[in-house]
Design a protein around this motif. Structure first.
Motif, PDB file in Angstrom:
ATOM      1  N   ASP A 143      36.837  -6.717   9.319  1.00  0.00           N
ATOM      2  CA  ASP A 143      35.778  -6.063   8.534  1.00  0.00           C
ATOM      3  C   ASP A 143      35.827  -6.539   7.086  1.00  0.00           C
ATOM      4  OD1 ASP A 143      33.772  -4.413   7.652  1.00  0.00           O
ATOM      5  OD2 ASP A 143      34.890  -2.562   7.869  1.00  0.00           O
ATOM      6  N   GLU A 177      30.643  -2.090  -0.304  1.00  0.00           N
ATOM      7  CA  GLU A 177      30.089  -1.451   0.895  1.00  0.00           C
ATOM      8  C   GLU A 177      31.003  -0.344   1.398  1.00  0.00           C
ATOM      9  OE1 GLU A 177      29.193  -1.120   5.323  1.00  0.00           O
ATOM     10  OE2 GLU A 177      31.064  -1.489   4.281  1.00  0.00           O
ATOM     11  N   ASP A 201      27.467  -7.472   9.680  1.00  0.00           N
ATOM     12  CA  ASP A 201      28.555  -6.484   9.746  1.00  0.00           C
ATOM     13  C   ASP A 201      28.175  -5.292  10.627  1.00  0.00           C
ATOM     14  OD1 ASP A 201      31.100  -5.476   9.038  1.00  0.00           O
ATOM     15  OD2 ASP A 201      30.189  -4.151   7.559  1.00  0.00           O
TER      16      ASP A 201
END
Ligand SMILES: [Zn+2]
Length: 470
Positions: A143, A177, A201
């Motif tokens: 991530d 984010e 993502d």
């Protein structure tokens, strides 16, 4: 933020194997791009792009800009801008402007920041990439520096091949984010005049534990996250002299009413499609309920079956649930204050203020105060299921796994896409990576991703960009 949030929802139901061989020979043209993606990923993990003191997101963005410029992007086409302790990056891959349905740009969204990782908790240093047993380890390995590095390598490969899209492709990388999303808000504000957005993502594929691909999700909607704080106050006093009113009793009555309340059934294009896909493989009573609910959302029995199942309740409407309470200040005193947190996941299209109003009405006690806490979330409508998008994604996925179902999904989480959807850009989570749920370590310890996804990711991106930006 959490691309695998739909996993429980789909993987439980879609459990068949697609059968056909899923191995794919690597195309020789991809080799250079793959090597570059791995190099970018290793170097990228070394930047400690964590919010707060020592945040290296600006340095990471500057590094990425240097790579893009060295690979053929004009210096003025790559912007890096600081915002607070972080930064955003926008890189324009110029097109001919001859796209057949107008020349609005195609946006690609990702983020450079990662969740904090304490080296003392990890088996390895989280900010030193390690390649071992076919995996790359490190904070951001999943991530989302993996997706980001393969996308940058793909754009540079397309430059080498002389690819000229019909419309501009704009790579937009946010820098917070995982926290405040201020850079995302700035990017959505600046670049909202766009054809559509691909969020690398969000969405993505699932393998079962034997490594067979079982489903690919296209995230086309997400619920709005909201927290409401309910408070009852009382003059209090000595516990030997109870009053008729008591803050704890008032709060517990309020919570019982909220617990018993169900928000109306809702369905949209995306949940309709994902429920029908899930029904293909769900056990009979559940599959039957899914089909009946899709045919008639007023079918109370079907709704009950779905809402009895924690994997599906969220797909049928807004949900609100008590998550925390605090009350009282001494064992022998009447409580002066009782407070509860109600966490809501609001169906796309429903206003947060309307949910607050509903909660107040359900409780029906004017002595209660209810306040929405600032979560940094943003309400956004579902994106339309564009045939061109679904066709291009299905083609790119099926080139690798010919029989995998490609299913639209609504996630419960808050990704960068919500800002762009709220600004009017149809946005779709389409990460190319397939993963086993046992490999899902995003935000956690010892985050890792199999290197076997690198080459196929580049092939997938190339197919998608060729189709959507032509
Ligand atoms: Zn993320």
């Amino acid at each position: 933020m959490a691309r695998r949030m739909y996993a429980a929802f789909l993987a439980m139901a879609v459990a068949t194997s697609p059968g056909a061989a899923w191995a794919q020979a690597q195309s020789p043209a991809a080799t250079q791009a793959e090597a570059q993606a791995l190099d970018l990923l290793k170097r990228g993990i070394a930047f400690r792009t964590v919010a707060g003191e020592g945040n290296q997101t600006f340095e990471y963005a500057t590094y990425l800009k240097s790579v893009l410029v060295a690979g053929g992007f004009a210096d003025e086409d790559v912007t890096v801008e600081r915002l607070g302790d972080t930064a955003w990056l926008a890189a324009r891959y110029r097109g001919t402007g001859k796209a057949k349905n107008g020349a609005k740009p195609l946006l690609i969204s990702g983020h450079m920041d990662v969740v904090e990782a304490k080296p003392s908790d990890w088996e390895r240093d989280p900010f030193t990439a390690v390649v071992e047993n076919g995996y790359i380890w490190g904070r951001g390995a999943s991530d989302m520096k993996y997706d980001l590095s393969t996308m940058v390598a793909t754009l540079l490969q397309l430059k080498r091949e002389g690819f000229k899209p019909g419309r501009d492709i704009l790579l937009l990388l946010s820098g917070d984010e995982e926290t405040s999303m201020k850079t995302t808000a700035a990017l959505a504000d600046k670049f909202h005049d766009a054809e559509l957005l691909l969020n690398i993502d969000g969405g993505g594929g699932e393998y079962d534990e034997a490594g067979k691909p079982i489903v690919f999700g296209v995230q086309g909607a997400e619920k709005t996250y909201a927290d409401f704080e309910l408070t009852f106050t009382n003059p209090g006093g000595h516990s030997s002299a109870p009053r008729r009113t008591n803050a704890i009793y008032s709060l517990s009555r309020a919570l019982s009413r909220i617990g018993a309340y169900e928000f109306p059934a809702q369905i949209d294009e995306i949940t309709r499609a994902s429920l029908l896909a899930a029904a293909e493989n769900a056990p009979a009573p559940l599959a039957d309920a899914m089909r009946r609910f899709v045919a008639n959302p007023d079918d109370k029995e079907a709704l009950k079956t779905l809402r009895d199942d924690p994997s599906y309740v969220g797909q049928t409407g807004t949900t609100c649930v008590a998550t925390m309470i605090t009350a009282g200040h001494a064992r022998n005193a009447l409580p002066q204050k009782a407070v509860a947190n109600i966490n809501c996941r609001i169906f796309p299209g429903v206003k947060v203020a309307d949910v607050q109003k509903t909660l107040a009405e359900v409780v029906g006690d004017p002595s209660m105060t209810i306040v929405e806490l600032d979560s940094g979330s943003r309400a956004s409508d579902a994106s339309p299921l564009r045939p061109d998008l679904m066709k291009a994604v299905t083609k790119a996925v099926r080139a690798r796994f010919p029989k995998v179902p490609v299913v639209p999904v609504m996630s419960a989480g808050a990704t960068d896409s919500m800002w762009f959807r709220a600004a009017g850009v149809p946005s779709y989570g389409i990460s190319p990576i397939f993963m086993k749920s046992s490999d899902g370590f995003a935000h956690g310890l010892n985050e890792r991703t199999p290197l076997s996804e690198l080459g196929p990711s580049i092939t997938y991106y190339k197919s998608l960009l060729a189709d959507l930006a032509k």
